[in-house]
Design a protein around this motif. Structure first.
Motif, mmCIF file in Angstrom:
data_model
loop_
_atom_site.group_PDB
_atom_site.id
_atom_site.type_symbol
_atom_site.label_atom_id
_atom_site.label_comp_id
_atom_site.label_asym_id
_atom_site.label_seq_id
_atom_site.Cartn_x
_atom_site.Cartn_y
_atom_site.Cartn_z
ATOM 1 N N PHE A 198 0.791 -1.231 0.000
ATOM 2 C CA PHE A 198 0.000 0.000 0.000
ATOM 3 C C PHE A 198 0.820 1.278 0.000
ATOM 4 O O PHE A 198 0.284 2.359 -0.031
ATOM 5 C CB PHE A 198 -0.970 0.003 1.184
ATOM 6 C CG PHE A 198 -2.010 -1.070 1.069
ATOM 7 C CD1 PHE A 198 -3.085 -0.903 0.196
ATOM 8 C CD2 PHE A 198 -1.896 -2.256 1.783
ATOM 9 C CE1 PHE A 198 -4.029 -1.897 0.053
ATOM 10 C CE2 PHE A 198 -2.852 -3.245 1.642
ATOM 11 C CZ PHE A 198 -3.914 -3.079 0.785
ATOM 12 N N PHE A 199 2.141 1.159 0.068
ATOM 13 C CA PHE A 199 2.959 2.369 0.010
ATOM 14 C C PHE A 199 3.984 2.300 -1.121
ATOM 15 O O PHE A 199 3.970 3.141 -2.027
ATOM 16 C CB PHE A 199 3.663 2.611 1.355
ATOM 17 C CG PHE A 199 4.493 3.852 1.366
ATOM 18 C CD1 PHE A 199 3.881 5.104 1.381
ATOM 19 C CD2 PHE A 199 5.879 3.792 1.342
ATOM 20 C CE1 PHE A 199 4.644 6.263 1.371
ATOM 21 C CE2 PHE A 199 6.636 4.942 1.329
ATOM 22 C CZ PHE A 199 6.019 6.180 1.347
ATOM 23 N N VAL A 200 4.812 1.276 -1.087
ATOM 24 C CA VAL A 200 5.893 1.203 -2.075
ATOM 25 C C VAL A 200 5.325 1.048 -3.487
ATOM 26 O O VAL A 200 5.720 1.754 -4.408
ATOM 27 C CB VAL A 200 6.865 0.046 -1.734
ATOM 28 C CG1 VAL A 200 7.958 -0.048 -2.790
ATOM 29 C CG2 VAL A 200 7.480 0.256 -0.357
ATOM 30 N N ALA A 239 5.712 3.708 -6.539
ATOM 31 C CA ALA A 239 6.414 3.268 -7.743
ATOM 32 C C ALA A 239 5.534 3.495 -8.973
ATOM 33 O O ALA A 239 6.008 3.955 -10.025
ATOM 34 C CB ALA A 239 6.811 1.804 -7.620
ATOM 35 N N ALA A 240 4.243 3.204 -8.838
ATOM 36 C CA ALA A 240 3.317 3.374 -9.954
ATOM 37 C C ALA A 240 3.239 4.846 -10.355
ATOM 38 O O ALA A 240 3.279 5.201 -11.546
ATOM 39 C CB ALA A 240 1.942 2.851 -9.568
ATOM 40 N N ARG A 281 4.238 6.637 -13.834
ATOM 41 C CA ARG A 281 3.344 7.477 -14.636
ATOM 42 C C ARG A 281 3.959 8.844 -14.891
ATOM 43 O O ARG A 281 3.742 9.442 -15.941
ATOM 44 C CB ARG A 281 1.999 7.648 -13.922
ATOM 45 C CG ARG A 281 1.243 6.320 -13.798
ATOM 46 C CD ARG A 281 -0.105 6.521 -13.171
ATOM 47 N NE ARG A 281 -1.111 6.802 -14.186
ATOM 48 C CZ ARG A 281 -2.421 6.640 -13.980
ATOM 49 N NH1 ARG A 281 -2.858 6.219 -12.818
ATOM 50 N NH2 ARG A 281 -3.273 6.904 -14.929
ATOM 51 N N SER A 282 4.760 9.343 -13.890
ATOM 52 C CA SER A 282 5.324 10.683 -14.054
ATOM 53 C C SER A 282 6.367 10.720 -15.171
ATOM 54 O O SER A 282 6.659 11.780 -15.710
ATOM 55 C CB SER A 282 5.933 11.175 -12.739
ATOM 56 O OG SER A 282 7.172 10.545 -12.492
ATOM 57 N N GLY A 342 0.908 15.382 -11.950
ATOM 58 C CA GLY A 342 0.616 15.190 -10.513
ATOM 59 C C GLY A 342 1.636 14.263 -9.892
ATOM 60 O O GLY A 342 2.153 14.519 -8.795
ATOM 61 N N GLY A 343 1.948 13.192 -10.571
ATOM 62 C CA GLY A 343 2.916 12.224 -10.067
ATOM 63 C C GLY A 343 4.285 12.848 -9.898
ATOM 64 O O GLY A 343 4.968 12.628 -8.891
ATOM 65 N N ALA A 344 4.681 13.648 -10.873
ATOM 66 C CA ALA A 344 5.999 14.280 -10.796
ATOM 67 C C ALA A 344 6.077 15.204 -9.586
ATOM 68 O O ALA A 344 7.056 15.182 -8.829
ATOM 69 C CB ALA A 344 6.275 15.064 -12.077
#
Lengths: 362, 279
Positions: free
Chosen positions: B27-29, B33-34, B38-39, B251-253
């Motif tokens: 639930f964290f790593v 990573a995902a 995506r970023s 957003g990911g970045a």
């Protein structure tokens, strides 16, 4: 009378209904080693804290060289203090701890370095400048605390049971150091302890505290030879107390009668007393003898041997008087009676005139 | 034999930790990573999202706002929390526990409710502006919402308990006799504070400040309600990119940059205090 160097003038401190110290009056001369001796809660620490400025007295004054110091806050009193707990600044090295009082006084760098070096040499910790307090033993920490308290040459040094956290051997070692430092610096020391041996070992004079009051002030030998009260007699020395009543008083000599009618006479009486009042006969252990023969009339008491304990340099004989009071007499090694005693033996306790004292109980 | 026992114990300890490690991983790593993937893959493979974030003055403004507000909030929180923690530590314990309960109670109250309460207090016709005007201290109402002033006030309030708690922990451990010793050594109250109390409370200040700063960097609710759209902070940017613009790459970045900065700060603190301990 000339102005005393340090004058504790009728200090009284109350917390609500509790009287912590009651009209404490004491004049201390410059360079004197004065010890406050008493059980816990007797007001000795309260008096010291008032001197340090941590507490204000309810009444009374404290004068240093004739000037009241009560309105001066702690940090301007220029008094040194060593505490019961370890109070070195844990984030500073030994050198910086000792330098602290000089830094807050904004002294020059080279002067600080020189004074710190000298103070550490005084407590024999030369070369420990860079050590952190946590890496030192309790005895070493208290010596650093002593150096920190002396580095700014305070006129008065307060010590609040500084050795109570140390073991016996280390305590005696540092007592010797404290004596030497007192002689070398000539600083006036007020020392608080509940340990009579420590007080006798260190002090010029001792003030005995009990229930907020000073019972007696004097040198060790004075207090031992001539205790003013029952409390002082009991607190200093390891004496036997036999309970009876006053059978007659002549000046400051008294006769005592015990429960079974036995009498002793010509005993120095301390404090005022009337015939018929309950009183104790105190016998100092080193001037008391066991003997097969009774002494002169009224100068010895018959006892029964209860127990015999060999202690190396002496043999402790537990004995009981005919009316049931217990006392212990020590026989030095090689004493003719030492090897020949048995439980139940009847003997006589005899004493030299200076060893016996009478105190009215109350 | 002895080492076998300790080894066995260490092994079973790992066994106990396994569920937690798996949970963290799932639930964290994995989500991080995902997000990172995506970023650098959306809309196409490459670092263009990061280039835009670093290059554009709009985003630079948002980064500046975020770090500036977090820094100011941390500073003010330390300045307020230190005397409060000190008072709590030396107060009679009955009073201290009452005040402590009030602080905790404020922490347990809904965050949204507390932020709305500040909006009411800070608005043009709010209690604060009206009181100041009634006292004659100001002529016109101050602008206290829809700007960074409001954000700072609201966030200081919300962060205070996170600073008071660790500070109280370290201050309570300081022996009062050490301060008495400092006073007899000749230190004024200010000197004792600067040379003894603050250095001894240092670890508590540092851990509290790090916690407040890091939490402030990623804070969303209070900045968006009290700051308005003109004064965006990083968390708002991430929400906007993902929710309104469905731009997962951007957003990911932003989220990943925030994470890197946070971990970097943590590493600095660990290193600083480990070095101190080792000495």
């Amino acid at each position: 009378m000339t102005t005393p160097f340090l004058h504790i003038n009728g200090i009284r401190k109350t917390y609500g209904p509790v009287v912590a110290s009651d009209h404490v009056e004491l004049a201390i001369s410059e360079g004197e080693f004065m010890t406050f001796l008493g059980p816990s809660g007797s007001g000795k620490s309260t008096t010291l804290y008032i001197l340090a400025g941590f507490q204000d007295p309810t009444a009374g004054d404290i004068k240093l060289r004739g000037q009241s110091i009560l309105s001066t806050p702690s940090h301007k009193r220029n008094i040194g203090m060593v505490f019961q707990r370890y109070t070195l600044f844990p984030h500073l090295s030994v050198g910086e701890n000792v330098a602290f009082p000089l830094r807050v006084r904004r002294m020059g760098q080279s002067e600080i370095a020189e004074k710190v070096k000298r103070a550490l040499a005084l407590v024999r910790l030369d070369g420990f400048e860079d050590r952190m307090p946590a890496k030192m033993s309790g005895g070493q920490q208290q010596r650093v605390a002593l150096a920190r308290a002396l580095v700014y040459d305070p006129p008065v040094l307060l010590m609040d049971e500084p050795l109570s956290a140390l073991d016996k051997k280390l305590r005696e070692e540092i007592q010797v150091e404290i004596r030497r430092i007192h002689q070398e610096t000539g600083v006036t020391i007020l020392y608080v302890t509940h340990d009579q041996e420590e007080a006798l070992r260190l002090s010029d004079r001792i003030a005995i505290f009990n229930k907020g009051k000073i019972e007696q002030v004097g040198t060790g030998p004075e207090l031992y030879a001539n205790p003013a009260t029952h409390f002082v007699a009991d607190f200093i020395g390891d004496s036997a107390f036999l309970s009876g009543e006053l059978a007659g008083v002549q000046g400051n000599r008294a006769a005592l009668r015990f429960a079974n009618g036995q009498k002793v006479v010509d005993i120095p009486l301390h404090g005022a007393g009337r015939q018929g009042q309950a009183a104790d006969l105190m016998l100092r252990p080193e001037r008391v003898e066991l003997s097969a023969e009774a002494g002169a009339e009224g100068a010895s008491l018959p006892v029964t041997v209860q127990d015999i304990t060999f202690l190396g340099n002496c043999t402790a004989v537990a004995a009981r008087t005919d009316w049931g009071d217990a006392m212990t007499v020590r026989l030095n090694f090689g004493h003719p009676l030492a090897g020949r005693l048995a439980r139940g033996d009847r003997l006589h306790v005899r004493w030299s005139p200076e060893a016996a004292h009478a105190f009215v109980r109350g | 034999m002895f080492s076998a026992i300790t080894a066995g114990r260490r092994g079973s300890g790992l066994g106990f930790a396994l569920p937690a490690v798996l949970l963290l991983f799932a639930f964290f790593v994995v989500p991080v990573a995902a997000l990172l993937t995506r970023s650098v893959t959306e809309p196409e493979l490459g670092l263009q999202n990061y280039a835009v974030l670093v290059g554009s003055s709009t985003y630079a403004r948002i980064f500046f706002n975020t770090f500036f507000v977090s820094g100011v909030v941390t500073l003010i929180t330390v300045l307020i929390a230190f005397p409060v923690a000190w008072a709590l530590a030396i107060m009679p314990s009955r009073w201290a526990s009452i005040i402590f309960a009030i602080i905790l109670l404020s922490m347990w109250t809904n965050l949204l409710a507390r932020t709305y309460a500040w909006m009411v207090l800070l608005q043009q016709t709010g209690l604060i502006n009206r009181s100041l005007m009634a006292l004659g201290l100001i002529d016109a109402p101050l602008q206290l919402t829809n700007n960074l002033v409001g954000v700072t006030i609201g966030m200081v309030y919300i962060m205070l308990p996170f600073m008071i708690l660790p500070l109280m922990g370290v201050i309570k451990k300081i022996d009062p006799a050490i301060l008495q010793a400092a006073a007899l050594c000749g230190a004024t109250k200010a000197q004792a504070l600067r040379r003894v109390l603050i250095p001894l409370a240092g670890p508590g200040i540092a851990s509290g400040a790090l916690m407040v700063f890091v939490m402030s960097l990623g804070y969303y609710v209070t900045p968006s309600l009290l700051g308005g759209t003109a004064n965006m902070m990083l968390a708002e940017l991430i929400a906007q990119q993902v929710q309104s613009l469905v731009n997962w790459g951007m957003g990911g970045a932003a989220a990943f940059l925030l994470l890197v900065v946070t971990l970097g700060l943590y590493a600095v603190q660990l290193r600083f205090f480990d070095a101190k301990e080792a000495r």
